[in-house]
Design an enzyme around this catalytic site. Structure first.
Site, short mmCIF file in Angstrom:
data_model
loop_
_atom_site.label_atom_id
_atom_site.label_comp_id
_atom_site.label_asym_id
_atom_site.label_seq_id
_atom_site.Cartn_x
_atom_site.Cartn_y
_atom_site.Cartn_z
N HIS A 377 0.83 -1.21 0.00
CA HIS A 377 0.00 0.00 0.00
C HIS A 377 0.86 1.25 0.00
O HIS A 377 1.71 1.43 0.88
CB HIS A 377 -0.93 0.00 1.23
N HIS A 446 -6.11 3.76 -6.45
CA HIS A 446 -7.32 4.42 -5.95
C HIS A 446 -7.16 5.92 -6.15
O HIS A 446 -6.04 6.42 -6.25
CB HIS A 446 -7.56 4.06 -4.49
N GLU A 465 -9.87 2.19 -8.57
CA GLU A 465 -11.14 2.65 -8.01
C GLU A 465 -11.70 3.65 -9.03
O GLU A 465 -11.83 3.31 -10.19
CB GLU A 465 -10.87 3.29 -6.65
N GLU A 471 -16.28 1.94 -0.05
CA GLU A 471 -15.83 2.78 1.07
C GLU A 471 -16.80 3.92 1.35
O GLU A 471 -16.86 4.43 2.45
CB GLU A 471 -14.41 3.31 0.85
CA CA Z 1 -11.37 6.51 -2.84
#
Ligand code: CA
Length: 667
Positions: A377, A446, A465, A471
């Site tokens: 990440h 993302h 994303e 989310e």
């Molecule tokens: Ca986002």
């Protein structure tokens, strides 16, 4: 840019020049291979234009084409067509991964050479490529005499729609692609992002988007002053107002218009991929679709924190426990967010320094033993220059720990004043994917640039994303996706490419966490169906492991494939419902997902995509009789049936519900 001329010359090699007569015609019409789509391109008083006719119905009337380079020069008028070249393509190519293993690419192509007769004597090339499912066109500005840098200030491309179509869109924000969709007629809209999907009053479906966005700014659309159903290209600028900067030559992305008689024709179209270049990667063995879990939703629920402390999510202990659960249920990877120092200093962190309670060596070695990869990440939080300064070492660090996929994030505004959708960021996302490829690392971005099919060229850009994902159902979010949201996505955002939506929330209400006013607005069966409906080669089981334990419906998530031999949208209307069937790659099972908006509905589907003379077991996960998203989201009925090719299946979807089916040949 050097590649550009290679591609052009390769293109010309098989092009057939018809301009043998004395004077080149100043307007030309080309047809799609099935002759249903007609596009006319020409120049009128020196100004280039095009129009689009589908089944004798004019969808787009004469619309302007041209490029403006500030005070440098003007490539929008004073042109004559000096040469017209025709060519066609009829081929099948194989994807590294995707909705389909093989893609049919059949097109009729035309290349127009425009020559200015006076002043700058510019040479501009227009390419049009017509498929049965739509058209793509782009501009090429080859190297001109005495010009070694280009500053594009406006692209004049217009889309003059002939009717006040119903559209599904969200408004333009140069920094956010995560907005709720609204349906409205064209005359009521001012600015829209693409894919911009419409239905004409005569029932034709079309969607405007772009393909192969590289070294250029993202195209948004704004209402043209011409009339209330006309839109024009509005490129996302640099902070200084310039739209695109280039050296000696320029090639725009393809501007695309997908067309169909049914809403599902848009989903079944492969036009965006067909307009991208084949990959040059020699070895693609390392690029693998996967299913994953994560230390992620706990932070969104407020049960864990990204930063170190008593509730820190990314600890060695939590990660090893999740690896055990993931291994037991045959997941390929786990994403761990909040692992690096120091999340309290948001956006100022080190991508090579784990928190002391995250032993990356122990974790990745344990994961390797268990067959579960760590998914890395990199959250930039918009500090992209800092990320770029660490990019090489950050990728090397993960590579050294055997990490094969990284989720990147770009939350917030870009710190140096650039926009997420501008050229600088387009080139940044590109650079990350290319640097990752050198290290055999896949990227899931993302807050990304929107998808334009470059996954064909760069298949390690696995997913992204972009659009409101799961989310936005989290307690912190003011959005709370409506039940209709996921019935719009397949006809809009997903036309551009896969989305890391992260389905699979089983604790749909948050009572157990003491949260009353927020929840996920679907039934549980719909969460299962999303694995088939929302295409992504990486699919997350997004909920906490504890919420899957003891729930039989989890078996669908464990079984569902992530890479497909064939995909077919069976039925659907934008914003109402959609049903998609996919056959797994390297296997014989079919998976079906069907979802609806707030409306409860019965759908009948034909199973004629199955092989003849075979019996199949259908494992059906449907909304229980009393289920509905609002009051009773949890009941799932699991039914087994023997089915064959000639059978029809009746689906009954609850309000805000869905149905998921596994169809396996009976041995
Ligand atoms: Ca986002």
């Amino acid at each position: 840019m050097n590649n550009l001329f290679y591609h052009i010359s390769a293109f010309l090699l098989f092009a057939l020049t018809i301009s043998s007569c004395n004077r080149t015609p100043q307007e030309i019409t080309i047809q799609s291979p099935n002759k249903q789509l007609n596009v006319t391109v020409g120049q009128d008083k020196g100004e280039p234009y095009y129009n689009v006719i589908f089944n004798e119905d004019t969808l787009i009337m004469d619309s302007k084409l041209g490029l403006i380079f500030g005070s440098q020069f003007d490539a929008s008028h004073g042109f004559e067509i000096s040469k017209i070249e025709h060519s066609s393509k009829d081929t099948i190519w194989e994807t590294v991964w995707g909705e389909d293993q093989f893609i049919y690419e059949k097109s009729n192509d035309i290349t127009l050479h425009l020559q200015q007769t006076q002043k700058n004597k510019l040479h501009l090339i227009l390419q049009f490529r017509l498929f049965n499912d739509g058209v793509g066109f782009r501009y090429i500005l080859p190297q001109q005499q005495n010009i070694d840098s280009l500053y594009l200030t406006n692209e004049l491309t217009e889309f003059n729609f002939t009717s006040d179509n119903k559209a599904w869109a969200f408004e333009v924000d140069y920094d956010s692609y995560e907005k709720p969709y609204h349906s409205n007629i064209l005359s009521k809209l001012d600015s829209v992002q693409t894919p911009f999907t419409m239905k004409t009053p005569k029932g034709v479906y079309l969607s405007i988007h772009e393909a192969a966005l590289k070294n250029y700014a993202s195209m948004t659309l704004k209402k043209s002053i011409k009339n209330k159903t006309s839109f024009e290209c509005n490129l996302v600028p640099w902070p200084d107002g310039i739209k695109v900067k280039a050296d000696r030559s320029l090639q725009t992305p393809w501007r695309t218009i997908q067309v169909g008689n049914k809403a599902t024709d848009l989903i079944n179209s492969r036009l965006i991929l067909n307009l991208n270049e084949p990959t040059q990667y020699v070895d693609t063995e390392w690029i693998k679709p996967m299913k994953y879990m994560g230390i992620w939703w706990g932070m969104h629920l407020g049960q864990q924190t990204w930063y170190a402390g008593p509730k820190h999510g990314a600890t060695t202990k939590n990660t090893l426990e999740l690896i055990d659960f993931a291994a037991e249920h045959h997941f390929d990877g786990i994403l761990v967010e909040g692992w690096n120092y120091d999340w309290k200093k948001f956006g100022q962190w080190d991508f090579k320094k784990p928190y002391p309670d995250f032993d990356i060596k122990k974790i990745t070695e344990y994961g390797k033993k268990k067959g579960v990869e760590l998914i890395g990440h990199h959250e930039t939080s918009g500090n992209v220059e800092l990320y770029e300064s660490q990019l090489d070492s950050a990728l090397n660090y993960y590579q050294a720990h055997n990490v094969k996929a990284i989720k990147t994030g770009y939350v917030g505004q870009i710190k140096n004043g650039q926009y997420h959708q501008g050229q600088w960021m387009v080139e940044h996302y590109q650079r990350v994917v290319e640097e990752a490829a050198k290290r055999k690392i896949n990227i899931i971005a993302h807050e990304p640039i929107k998808p334009t099919g470059i996954r064909r060229t760069y298949p390690n850009f696995l997913s992204r994303e972009g659009a409101l994902g799961q989310e936005f159902n989290a307690p912190w979010s003011a959005v709370n996706n409506s039940p209709s949201h996921t019935t719009i996505l397949p006809f809009t955002r997903l036309l551009g490419g896969p989305m890391d939506f992260t389905p699979g929330i089983f604790a749909l209400t948050y009572d157990k966490y003491g949260i009353k006013d927020k929840r996920v607005n679907t039934t549980l069966a719909k969460q299962l169906a999303l694995y088939v409906v929302i295409y992504s080669p990486v699919q997350m089981a997004a909920d906490l492991a504890e919420n899957y334990k003891g729930n039989d419906a989890f078996s669908f998530i464990k079984e569902v494939a992530v890479d497909w031999e064939k995909s077919i949208a069976l039925n659907g209307e934008i914003g109402e419902y959609v049903t998609i069937a996919r056959k797994e790659r390297d296997g014989d099972r079919w998976f079906i997902g069907s979802i609806t908006n707030e409306q409860k509905r019965e759908l009948e589907i034909s199973l004629d995509f199955l092989d003849p003379d075979k019996e199949y077991l259908a494992q059906i996960y449907k909304d229980g009789e009393t289920a509905n998203w609002k009051e009773n989201p949890y009941p799932v009925q699991m039914i087994h049936r023997i089915v064959q090719k000639n059978d029809k299946l009746n689906l009954s979807l609850a309000s805000g519900g869905g149905e998921a089916i596994i169809i396996t040949p009976v041995q």
